[in-house]
Design a protein around this motif. Structure first.
Motif, PDB file in Angstrom:
ATOM      1  N   GLY A 158       0.894  -1.216   0.000  1.00 21.07           N
ATOM      2  CA  GLY A 158       0.035  -0.083  -0.107  1.00 21.07           C
ATOM      3  C   GLY A 158       0.769   1.199  -0.022  1.00 21.07           C
ATOM      4  N   SER A 159       1.867   1.097   0.834  1.00 17.99           N
ATOM      5  CA  SER A 159       2.671   2.563   0.709  1.00 17.99           C
ATOM      6  C   SER A 159       3.485   2.932  -0.640  1.00 17.99           C
ATOM      7  CB  SER A 159       3.886   2.628   2.022  1.00 17.99           C
ATOM      8  OG  SER A 159       5.025   1.212   1.651  1.00 17.99           O
ATOM      9  N   MET A 160       3.439   1.905  -1.354  1.00 18.74           N
ATOM     10  CA  MET A 160       4.074   2.147  -2.591  1.00 18.74           C
ATOM     11  C   MET A 160       3.052   2.739  -3.717  1.00 18.74           C
ATOM     12  SD  MET A 160       7.426   1.226  -2.848  1.00 18.74           S
ATOM     13  CE  MET A 160       7.526   0.869  -4.555  1.00 18.74           C
ATOM     14  N   LEU A 161       1.858   2.609  -3.477  1.00 19.75           N
ATOM     15  CA  LEU A 161       0.971   3.045  -4.492  1.00 19.75           C
ATOM     16  C   LEU A 161      -0.155   3.996  -4.042  1.00 19.75           C
ATOM     17  CD1 LEU A 161       0.326  -0.767  -5.802  1.00 19.75           C
ATOM     18  CD2 LEU A 161       1.888   1.210  -6.973  1.00 19.75           C
ATOM     19  N   VAL A 195      17.422  -6.485  -8.795  1.00 22.78           N
ATOM     20  CA  VAL A 195      16.848  -5.307  -8.807  1.00 22.78           C
ATOM     21  C   VAL A 195      15.573  -5.230  -7.904  1.00 22.78           C
ATOM     22  CG1 VAL A 195      16.236  -3.089 -10.027  1.00 22.78           C
ATOM     23  CG2 VAL A 195      17.919  -4.463 -11.220  1.00 22.78           C
ATOM     24  N   ILE A 196      15.601  -4.553  -6.842  1.00 22.63           N
ATOM     25  CA  ILE A 196      14.776  -4.317  -6.136  1.00 22.63           C
ATOM     26  C   ILE A 196      14.032  -2.774  -6.144  1.00 22.63           C
ATOM     27  CG2 ILE A 196      13.789  -4.405  -3.438  1.00 22.63           C
ATOM     28  CD1 ILE A 196      14.866  -7.079  -4.615  1.00 22.63           C
ATOM     29  N   ILE A 197      12.812  -2.703  -6.294  1.00 14.20           N
ATOM     30  CA  ILE A 197      11.955  -1.456  -6.350  1.00 14.20           C
ATOM     31  C   ILE A 197      11.100  -1.455  -5.127  1.00 14.20           C
ATOM     32  CG2 ILE A 197      10.605   0.168  -7.259  1.00 14.20           C
ATOM     33  CD1 ILE A 197      11.513  -1.264 -10.185  1.00 14.20           C
ATOM     34  N   SER A 198      11.584  -0.549  -4.077  1.00 17.62           N
ATOM     35  CA  SER A 198      10.547  -0.740  -2.844  1.00 17.62           C
ATOM     36  C   SER A 198      11.051   0.639  -1.975  1.00 17.62           C
ATOM     37  CB  SER A 198      11.155  -1.948  -1.867  1.00 17.62           C
ATOM     38  OG  SER A 198      10.689  -1.614  -0.766  1.00 17.62           O
ATOM     39  N   ASP A 199      10.219   1.128  -1.104  1.00 17.00           N
ATOM     40  CA  ASP A 199      10.315   2.371  -0.216  1.00 17.00           C
ATOM     41  C   ASP A 199      11.125   1.845   0.978  1.00 17.00           C
ATOM     42  OD1 ASP A 199       8.574   1.048   1.252  1.00 17.00           O
ATOM     43  OD2 ASP A 199       6.933   2.503   0.676  1.00 17.00           O
ATOM     44  N   LEU A 200      11.280   0.800   1.350  1.00 18.50           N
ATOM     45  CA  LEU A 200      12.044   0.286   2.426  1.00 18.50           C
ATOM     46  C   LEU A 200      11.200   0.786   3.618  1.00 18.50           C
ATOM     47  CD1 LEU A 200      15.727   0.688   1.306  1.00 18.50           C
ATOM     48  CD2 LEU A 200      13.997  -1.125   1.073  1.00 18.50           C
ATOM     49  N   LEU A 201       9.962   1.118   3.758  1.00 18.00           N
ATOM     50  CA  LEU A 201       9.491   1.718   4.978  1.00 18.00           C
ATOM     51  C   LEU A 201       8.811   0.663   5.668  1.00 18.00           C
ATOM     52  CD1 LEU A 201       7.972   5.056   3.415  1.00 18.00           C
ATOM     53  CD2 LEU A 201      10.086   4.535   5.006  1.00 18.00           C
ATOM     54  N   PHE A 231      17.248   5.309   6.739  1.00 19.11           N
ATOM     55  CA  PHE A 231      17.740   5.147   5.454  1.00 19.11           C
ATOM     56  C   PHE A 231      19.461   4.973   5.483  1.00 19.11           C
ATOM     57  CE2 PHE A 231      13.805   6.903   4.029  1.00 19.11           C
ATOM     58  CZ  PHE A 231      13.434   5.787   3.037  1.00 19.11           C
ATOM     59  N   GLU A 232      19.988   5.669   6.582  1.00 17.81           N
ATOM     60  CA  GLU A 232      21.459   5.526   6.966  1.00 17.81           C
ATOM     61  C   GLU A 232      21.784   4.092   7.330  1.00 17.81           C
ATOM     62  OE1 GLU A 232      22.171   8.211   9.842  1.00 17.81           O
ATOM     63  OE2 GLU A 232      22.096  10.218   8.548  1.00 17.81           O
ATOM     64  N   ILE A 233      20.923   3.538   8.101  1.00 17.41           N
ATOM     65  CA  ILE A 233      21.103   2.163   8.479  1.00 17.41           C
ATOM     66  C   ILE A 233      20.775   1.240   7.351  1.00 17.41           C
ATOM     67  CG2 ILE A 233      20.313   0.206  10.038  1.00 17.41           C
ATOM     68  CD1 ILE A 233      19.289   2.264  12.072  1.00 17.41           C
ATOM     69  N   TRP A 234      20.062   1.532   6.307  1.00 20.39           N
ATOM     70  CA  TRP A 234      20.053   0.712   5.317  1.00 20.39           C
ATOM     71  C   TRP A 234      21.148   0.671   4.540  1.00 20.39           C
ATOM     72  CZ3 TRP A 234      16.900  -3.078   2.963  1.00 20.39           C
ATOM     73  CH2 TRP A 234      15.845  -3.439   3.632  1.00 20.39           C
ATOM     74  N   ASN A 235      21.540   1.959   4.304  1.00 23.55           N
ATOM     75  CA  ASN A 235      22.717   2.187   3.453  1.00 23.55           C
ATOM     76  C   ASN A 235      23.981   1.526   3.788  1.00 23.55           C
ATOM     77  OD1 ASN A 235      24.011   3.308   0.989  1.00 23.55           O
ATOM     78  ND2 ASN A 235      24.993   4.836   2.405  1.00 23.55           N
ATOM     79  N   GLU A 236      24.167   1.646   5.263  1.00 23.61           N
ATOM     80  CA  GLU A 236      25.339   0.793   5.836  1.00 23.61           C
ATOM     81  C   GLU A 236      25.225  -0.596   5.645  1.00 23.61           C
ATOM     82  OE1 GLU A 236      25.261   2.362   9.793  1.00 23.61           O
ATOM     83  OE2 GLU A 236      25.915   4.477   9.155  1.00 23.61           O
ATOM     84  N   ALA A 237      24.057  -1.144   5.785  1.00 17.57           N
ATOM     85  CA  ALA A 237      24.076  -2.795   5.669  1.00 17.57           C
ATOM     86  C   ALA A 237      24.153  -3.018   4.242  1.00 17.57           C
ATOM     87  CB  ALA A 237      22.346  -3.018   6.038  1.00 17.57           C
ATOM     88  N   CYS A 238      23.774  -2.184   3.175  1.00 21.55           N
ATOM     89  CA  CYS A 238      23.921  -2.432   1.658  1.00 21.55           C
ATOM     90  C   CYS A 238      25.607  -2.490   1.453  1.00 21.55           C
ATOM     91  CB  CYS A 238      23.089  -1.485   0.950  1.00 21.55           C
ATOM     92  SG  CYS A 238      21.414  -1.777   0.689  1.00 21.55           S
ATOM     93  N   LEU A 239      26.211  -1.510   1.996  1.00 27.02           N
ATOM     94  CA  LEU A 239      27.636  -1.332   1.742  1.00 27.02           C
ATOM     95  C   LEU A 239      28.062  -2.471   2.377  1.00 27.02           C
ATOM     96  CD1 LEU A 239      28.259   2.405   2.384  1.00 27.02           C
ATOM     97  CD2 LEU A 239      28.267   1.310   0.319  1.00 27.02           C
ATOM     98  N   ARG A 240      27.939  -2.967   3.433  1.00 30.66           N
ATOM     99  CA  ARG A 240      28.686  -4.216   3.914  1.00 30.66           C
ATOM    100  C   ARG A 240      28.335  -5.483   3.140  1.00 30.66           C
ATOM    101  NH1 ARG A 240      26.591  -2.404   8.914  1.00 30.66           N
ATOM    102  NH2 ARG A 240      24.928  -3.835   9.019  1.00 30.66           N
ATOM    103  N   ARG A 241      27.316  -5.472   2.467  1.00 33.59           N
ATOM    104  CA  ARG A 241      26.996  -6.690   1.538  1.00 33.59           C
ATOM    105  C   ARG A 241      27.381  -6.298   0.022  1.00 33.59           C
ATOM    106  NH1 ARG A 241      24.082  -6.124   5.998  1.00 33.59           N
ATOM    107  NH2 ARG A 241      23.370  -8.164   6.887  1.00 33.59           N
ATOM    108  N   GLN A 242      28.003  -5.111  -0.234  1.00 38.62           N
ATOM    109  CA  GLN A 242      28.373  -4.730  -1.508  1.00 38.62           C
ATOM    110  C   GLN A 242      27.331  -4.633  -2.409  1.00 38.62           C
ATOM    111  OE1 GLN A 242      31.490  -7.859  -2.469  1.00 38.62           O
ATOM    112  NE2 GLN A 242      33.041  -6.207  -2.041  1.00 38.62           N
ATOM    113  N   ALA A 243      25.944  -4.370  -1.877  1.00 41.82           N
ATOM    114  CA  ALA A 243      24.786  -4.052  -2.581  1.00 41.82           C
ATOM    115  C   ALA A 243      24.739  -2.436  -2.564  1.00 41.82           C
ATOM    116  CB  ALA A 243      23.456  -4.392  -1.811  1.00 41.82           C
ATOM    117  N   ILE A 244      23.993  -2.065  -3.880  1.00 43.28           N
ATOM    118  CA  ILE A 244      23.934  -0.657  -3.979  1.00 43.28           C
ATOM    119  C   ILE A 244      22.451  -0.124  -3.720  1.00 43.28           C
ATOM    120  CG2 ILE A 244      24.034   1.229  -5.783  1.00 43.28           C
ATOM    121  CD1 ILE A 244      25.980  -0.638  -7.222  1.00 43.28           C
TER     122      ILE A 244
END
Length: 284
Positions: A90-93, A169-175, A244-257
């Motif tokens: 729902g939050s995406m649309l 490729v993931i398309i998500s608001d991560l909320l 989003f800072e936490i998400w970005n750090e978690a992505c960097l640790r896993r070499q995800a963008i």
């Protein structure tokens, strides 16, 4: 909305593409250099001649020097493997700007992958339900309308049949709540590259104001009246940014963008904000 999203995706696809050059590819025949040997024109190595080898591949110049039969090997031309999963909770649309940017991002991914000769697999995810989506349904704008109706309030389950060593490729608001690793690990476990496009709304970064407000849960549809004080508004803004800072750090640790994609901007400009700098897209 779909026509506008299609135009935005095509314009973005003329300027950018998915970051295929970030990895080498292994798979079926296509147009991209891979790790193996094949029939491209780029010489890679040579090996000893074996009975049954095609004599057209014999390295005759080397034979003249060494009197040993060797075979030329060429770098394989391979098709990238791209799996795209779009969050349709729902939050995406619920907000028109995010809905359109989500549709445009999906169309961009399909456009870019198809143009590059990639093997594409698409999924629409709502809670613990994942529905396969056909490329033609994205082109003719029927994919969203054909999805089963759902009232799932749970976070998306990203444990999909990701293909090994492909681009995911993931398309998500991560909320959604929880430690990012619990969502990222099933995605990153099978190698390859992981790209997360996050359609964001600037109005979500802050509370609507100070006072009593009627709020509606976009996932459940339930409404409630809440008082927002100055301290609550401040904590909310801090929590939103920190999320989003936490998400970005978690992505960097896993070499995800992970790249934020502002919904208020046309897609080409939105991809230039973070996605290009972080390697989430590359110039054509």
């Amino acid at each position: 909305m779909h026509h506008q999203a299609q135009k935005a995706a095509e314009l973005a696809g003329q300027q950018f593409r998915l970051p295929f050059s970030r990895q080498t590819w292994a798979g079926t025949q296509g147009d991209w250099a891979g790790r193996g040997t094949g029939n491209s024109i780029d010489f890679q190595d040579h090996r000893a001649y074996q009975w049954g080898d095609d004599p057209r591949g014999i390295h005759w110049a080397a034979y003249a020097r060494t009197e040993q039969l060797t075979m030329k090997q060429y770098r394989a031309e391979l098709a990238p493997v791209v799996d795209v999963a779009v969050d349709v909770s729902g939050s995406m649309l619920f907000h028109p700007a995010r809905a359109m940017q989500t549709i445009a991002l999906l169309k961009f991914c399909v456009y870019s992958a198809t143009k590059s000769g990639a093997q594409v697999q698409l999924w629409a995810v709502n809670g613990n339900q994942a529905h396969p989506v056909e490329k033609d349904a994205v082109h003719n704008n029927s994919w969203l309308e054909n999805l089963p109706k759902s009232t799932h309030e749970s976070p998306p389950d990203w444990q999909l049949p990701w293909r090994p060593k492909g681009m995911k490729v993931i398309i998500s608001d991560l909320l959604y709540p929880g430690e990012p690793g619990m969502y990222l690990d099933p995605i990153c476990a099978r190698g390859g590259s992981t790209i997360i496009y996050v359609p964001t709304l600037s109005e979500e970064a802050h509370c609507p104001g100070i006072g009593n407000f009627k709020l509606k849960d976009c996932e459940s549809g339930k409404s409630m009246v809440r008082h927002i004080s100055a301290s609550v508004a401040k904590r909310y803004a801090h929590a939103y940014a920190t999320h989003f800072e936490i998400w970005n750090e978690a992505c960097l640790r896993r070499q995800a963008i992970m790249a934020l994609i502002p919904c208020e901007l046309e897609l080409s400009k939105a991809l230039s904000v973070e996605a290009l700098a972080r390697g989430g897209v590359e110039l054509n």
